[in-house]
Write a protein that holds these residues in place. Structure first.
Motif, mmCIF file in Angstrom:
data_model
loop_
_atom_site.group_PDB
_atom_site.id
_atom_site.type_symbol
_atom_site.label_atom_id
_atom_site.label_comp_id
_atom_site.label_asym_id
_atom_site.label_seq_id
_atom_site.Cartn_x
_atom_site.Cartn_y
_atom_site.Cartn_z
ATOM 1 N N ASP B 173 0.869 -1.182 0.000
ATOM 2 C CA ASP B 173 0.000 0.000 0.000
ATOM 3 C C ASP B 173 0.905 1.230 0.000
ATOM 4 N N GLY B 174 0.931 1.912 -1.125
ATOM 5 C CA GLY B 174 1.795 3.079 -1.251
ATOM 6 C C GLY B 174 1.014 4.383 -1.262
ATOM 7 N N ALA B 175 0.069 4.501 -0.354
ATOM 8 C CA ALA B 175 -0.746 5.717 -0.328
ATOM 9 C C ALA B 175 0.143 6.969 -0.248
ATOM 10 N N ARG B 176 1.272 6.832 0.428
ATOM 11 C CA ARG B 176 2.222 7.957 0.540
ATOM 12 C C ARG B 176 3.557 7.594 -0.126
ATOM 13 N N LEU B 177 3.482 6.822 -1.186
ATOM 14 C CA LEU B 177 4.700 6.240 -1.731
ATOM 15 C C LEU B 177 5.739 7.278 -2.144
ATOM 16 N N GLY B 178 5.286 8.372 -2.737
ATOM 17 C CA GLY B 178 6.238 9.404 -3.171
ATOM 18 C C GLY B 178 7.155 9.824 -2.033
ATOM 19 N N TYR B 179 6.567 10.027 -0.865
ATOM 20 C CA TYR B 179 7.356 10.508 0.268
ATOM 21 C C TYR B 179 8.330 9.441 0.758
ATOM 22 N N GLY B 180 8.020 8.197 0.475
ATOM 23 C CA GLY B 180 8.962 7.130 0.780
ATOM 24 C C GLY B 180 10.102 7.096 -0.222
ATOM 25 N N LEU B 181 9.751 7.211 -1.487
ATOM 26 C CA LEU B 181 10.772 7.149 -2.537
ATOM 27 C C LEU B 181 11.743 8.318 -2.450
ATOM 28 N N ALA B 182 11.235 9.463 -1.981
ATOM 29 C CA ALA B 182 12.057 10.669 -1.938
ATOM 30 C C ALA B 182 12.837 10.819 -0.633
ATOM 31 N N ASN B 254 9.336 13.922 -14.280
ATOM 32 C CA ASN B 254 9.736 13.636 -12.894
ATOM 33 C C ASN B 254 8.917 14.369 -11.831
ATOM 34 N N LEU B 255 7.727 14.843 -12.205
ATOM 35 C CA LEU B 255 6.962 15.665 -11.269
ATOM 36 C C LEU B 255 6.694 14.958 -9.947
ATOM 37 N N TYR B 256 6.276 13.684 -10.033
ATOM 38 C CA TYR B 256 5.925 12.952 -8.817
ATOM 39 C C TYR B 256 7.085 12.945 -7.828
ATOM 40 N N MET B 257 8.295 12.707 -8.338
ATOM 41 C CA MET B 257 9.459 12.660 -7.468
ATOM 42 C C MET B 257 9.835 14.056 -6.974
ATOM 43 N N ASP B 258 9.728 15.032 -7.837
ATOM 44 C CA ASP B 258 10.112 16.392 -7.447
ATOM 45 C C ASP B 258 9.242 16.935 -6.314
ATOM 46 N N ILE B 259 7.934 16.750 -6.459
ATOM 47 C CA ILE B 259 7.060 17.310 -5.414
ATOM 48 C C ILE B 259 7.185 16.515 -4.125
ATOM 49 N N SER B 260 7.476 15.221 -4.247
ATOM 50 C CA SER B 260 7.704 14.417 -3.041
ATOM 51 C C SER B 260 8.974 14.885 -2.334
ATOM 52 N N ALA B 261 9.985 15.176 -3.127
ATOM 53 C CA ALA B 261 11.261 15.616 -2.550
ATOM 54 C C ALA B 261 11.088 16.938 -1.803
ATOM 55 N N HIS B 262 10.220 17.781 -2.322
ATOM 56 C CA HIS B 262 9.931 19.046 -1.642
ATOM 57 C C HIS B 262 9.401 18.788 -0.221
ATOM 58 N N ALA B 263 8.444 17.893 -0.124
ATOM 59 C CA ALA B 263 7.861 17.585 1.190
ATOM 60 C C ALA B 263 8.918 17.014 2.133
ATOM 61 N N ILE B 264 9.798 16.195 1.579
ATOM 62 C CA ILE B 264 10.832 15.576 2.402
ATOM 63 C C ILE B 264 11.840 16.624 2.893
ATOM 64 N N ARG B 265 12.193 17.528 1.989
ATOM 65 C CA ARG B 265 13.141 18.574 2.387
ATOM 66 C C ARG B 265 12.580 19.365 3.568
ATOM 67 N N LEU B 266 11.301 19.695 3.502
ATOM 68 C CA LEU B 266 10.697 20.456 4.604
ATOM 69 C C LEU B 266 10.590 19.611 5.877
ATOM 70 N N ALA B 267 10.282 18.338 5.706
ATOM 71 C CA ALA B 267 10.194 17.462 6.886
ATOM 72 C C ALA B 267 11.563 17.346 7.562
ATOM 73 N N GLU B 268 12.596 17.250 6.754
ATOM 74 C CA GLU B 268 13.947 17.164 7.311
ATOM 75 C C GLU B 268 14.324 18.467 8.019
#
Lengths: 341, 341, 341, 341
Positions: B173-182, B254-268
């Motif tokens: 179940d990858g409901a939040r998969l982008g944030y995992g990949l990033a 690469n939009l899916y990865m880019d926007i996920s990476a944004h969320a990760i950068r802020l979380a970090e």
């Protein structure tokens, strides 16, 4: 290529997209706990003159049918429907997957009749083995029906009375409800429906929305744990406001009725034109679906320039086809189609 | 009011809305038989390096979970999941409504372990009464988990091996998969997932889409009558291209990865900042959900200026709260939040 | 009062009761893991000339039908049956409660025909929307049918061939199988059934047992987790040997066939006698159920001295009634009945 | 070989077999519409001091549990049970197959507690997401429990009160009820159970009957369409009088209590004897199941002369085993067993 294949070919009415754009970056709570959903619900209840009701927004028709039916029926019960009803035919066994039999009655012009329901219930109760059979637990009608036909107010009231007599909640599937309400000469309005049904839905998918069906329970909280049952049926949209916004737009400034009326005007134009040319209609439909009998080679020729639905063979040399107009049909396209026929 | 309550507060990524606008009045066939859906599927299979796979677009997570599980399990079978798995807790009994027991195993950091599954299966098979019990028929994992944690590639491979040994299809179940990949330091990529799972989904609802989950079956036609089962579960969108368009945009440039990476950068950033200030974290989460322990009166004060999720009491004077970043979080909002903490 | 109401009026054949008495205080393992059950299974497989098969003993017919159908069908599938089939009518929605639609075909003399199944499948596959419909997943026939009629060997083989062509397992409900096997002129034997069906059951409840149906799966282990599915359906008898003993007795020294032949001899006598007297039969039944048209006042008079089933009105002044003979019918009772007619 | 493996090793109490013999060739209507069933129901209601109740006779325990639970719960609801409850573990997912989640609570001596249910309900209602979870719809207890333990009258009343407070029907599984009622020092009687439960069943299979469970609904017609739901669950015995006769015998001249008391006397003898010899008991059981800790090589030796159930490992060198007495246990067998220990 012209395309009259169905009434869900395009996206959404432009005003809906505009509103989605305009509100896009707002932050709201999920699952329908947002002001747009609340506003849409209030507008719908007002349009239905049903202030004591409850509105829930679901994504699609099969989902709405299964969720409502599952939420109302006891395990021992089935749902009475016309043998041509959508739940009887093209929903992949969704009702049975929820554990309930669809108890079919022969249709008349795609409709149930009060007399038909009465006869069914009398025969059921007269059958000495009826406790060995699924118990009739509710009645399902579609309006417009799968044949494009409509109930009259009197017919709906008569069905309501029978349902009341046998304690059967009445559920109306309004996947194409706008086109029914906007039909010429119909006396069935939203308040009439709200008065006669226990639950019904106002179709969005086929009437201007990108997706969405507004389920109206005419007495709030009448359905036990309805929210949870929606969730259980996978029918609870996380970003619920997407549904709220769409229906809020549709129920602002009469948009839902206006765009439905547009489809009806074009359907009537098609009907008048083809009738004049001598075409025969398979059903007498006052709504946006028109079922025309075409000679097979003519149908073949037409299919190179226009899309339509092949309904069923009429005889060895003719076929019934369906042309659907919608909120999005352009009059020029219709004129081009009529020129080809 | 600042709002870090969840990752589905806003609408959709602007490029998606633009594309929906741009294509709005096109006429295409329904139910996913359109070129946008086809294009999105191809892009996803390419991103997964899984050319022999099959992609189906569903509307939401509970729906995707129930549909996939119903389509794979035999009536006698249940699904193994962590006791904190979404299907075990907050899906309103959707899996059981389909007739299947969720067979829970204690979680470790929100995760199943290969050792845990092995122990479960060994105990099951050693139980003389195991033919009187629901048969384990598949394994469900979420990635990221409900605790924001991630499997490593080695962990996933170990689970894959156990699943293979016991003939249990593996469903992610990858409901939040982008944030995992990033996530920083993860070695789990889409191809790694595709190689180790039988079926998984790439979440759209929480990662830039208005709604939608892309279910990838890693061997096409592996699931019997999958299309019909989707319809039966009320999960087949009439205007299927709405899903296709969204995922086509997300998997372009690469939009899916880019926007996920944004969320990760802020979380970090949040993590580093709060850690520096001495805050304690309830889980070690490398993804967009951060679980922080707040002193109760501080939490109360904060709640007047920012929204967040109350997770659970920590002790008499502290509470665990969750802050979620997303594709849509603005850095200024995060800075404002950090200033308050 | 004479009683020809049905074929389950009495207890069990005396030899069964004797054997139950004789073995009563023996201690054996439960759930069918006992030597009597094993012995009965072997005798049945021998009688069926089906050494590679598997036999499971269930308590009743509705239970057997639901358990077998649930164990074979995928969630997306339904079962094809005659519209008069027992599962279509008098099983309280048991098949739908398991999630599956009964896909009814019009009957001919209570039977399905190979041509009817072929026509159904061709129409199904030709329907452009067939992926939106429940998928036909197996075929159900009853033998004898609910009308007392029988398939011929050729008819059964033709149905087997169609089922094979469309990959549909064939399931035969033999609740009254003994009376079918013992019919005059039938060419359908147990080996014929075993050769042509994937699964069937040999009815005990109506043919000498206190209760019980012997389900034969013609290829052992063909049904996944069948034991567990039986348990799940509440169909696993704790003291399983009660079933084993009954069928062991029934399949010793030809008892099952002998007592069935008794019922048939009496049914033939009734038929010949009434035909001679000019009575009309509603169905041409070669088995133990005879459907006779009675004038209403005569029926009324008869009902004071004999019990029978009222089947359905024939016309304004006549009614169809059913007389059933059984393994337990005494010839004197039949003679007394015939004297009244 | 001695055999203390379980309490369903033998057939039926001789008086039952005699009555079955005596009545065997009588002709009665099916499906429980016979005088024996009526008589048994009246005797049971009298024994329960529950004249306004309704009794239905089902064949087995899993069937009774599933049928009752399916008939009471709404689709959105689950059933609260101890995590050791029979429905939670060894019923092959029968409850989930009916669409309902078993909501497990940790057990105390195999029992639910009023405090445990209250805590569960408070936590449930306090959870902001509780509308996204299966709704607690009823409470299931077993008495005796799977550990052989018993509720006291006060405990049962406290549970009743909590159930009443949260509007949760209380269902008691009495598969071994006789052994509970006959226990030394219990203050729980049939009237106490009838007063505190909404529905319960009196086990026959393990207490003298060949098969059968008597379900008592303490207010008649409280369960909607109960007869039809029984049929739907495959739980309606065609020759219903087989159940009626058995329970009529069991509730004549105190037979049910007398044979239960016999089992208890022997269990107490076993307990006293083994305790004297220094054996340790795993549970403090006042009923017919005794859980004894054996040293592994002693267990091995014993297993060559006596059958028993292996419950679970105790430590590296010891195992918990279960000895069950029953209505049918002969005292000499017990003495022989005790001589071996």
């Amino acid at each position: 290529m012209l395309n009259f294949e169905c009434d869900y070919l395009e996206g959404a009415h432009p005003r809906i997209l505009e509103k989605l754009m305009e509100t896009n970056m707002e932050k709201t709570s999920g699952y329908g706990q947002d002001p747009y959903t609340e506003s849409a619900a209030q507008k719908i209840l007002a349009a239905c003159e049903c202030p004591a009701g409850e509105v829930r927004f679901l994504v699609g028709g099969t989902q709405a049918n299964a969720t409502v039916i599952n939420s109302i029926l006891h395990t021992s019960e089935g749902v009475i429907a016309a043998d041509t009803g959508h739940i009887s035919t093209h929903e992949a066994g969704a009702i049975e997957a929820g554990g309930h039999k669809v108890l079919t009655i022969p249709q008349v012009d795609g409709k149930l009749t009060a007399a038909g329901i009465t006869a069914y219930m009398q025969a059921f109760l007269a059958d000495a083995s009826h406790t060995h059979m699924p118990q009739p637990g509710m009645v399902y009608v579609s309006h417009p029906t799968e044949y494009g036909t409509l109930y009259s107010k009197a017919e709906l009231e008569a069905i309501h009375d029978v349902c009341h007599e046998y304690d059967l909640p009445l559920f109306l599937d309004g996947a194409r409800l706008g086109y029914g309400l906007a039909a010429v000469d119909t006396d069935v309005t939203l308040p009439v429906i709200a008065k006669n049904c226990d639950v019904f839905y106002i179709g969005g998918t086929k009437v201007g929305a990108m997706f969405g069906e507004a389920v109206v329970v005419t007495k709030a909280n009448h359905i036990k744990h309805f929210f949870t049952t929606i969730k259980q049926n996978g029918a609870l949209l996380a970003k619920g406001r997407m549904l709220g916004i769409q229906f809020d737009v549709l129920f602002t400034n009469n948009l839902y009725m206006d765009i439905s009326a547009h489809a009806i005007r074009l359907a009537e134009k098609l009907k008048a034109n083809l009738r004049e040319k001598g075409y025969q209609f398979f059903f007498e439909s006052p709504t946006n679906q028109q079922f025309v009998i075409l000679e097979n080679s003519a149908m073949q020729a037409l299919s190179e320039k226009a899309k339509f639905s092949v309904w069923e063979p009429f005889d060895d040399t003719h076929t019934v086809v369906r042309f659907a107009t919608s909120w999005a049909t352009e009059e020029q396209d219709l004129d081009d189609l009529l020129a080809l026929l």
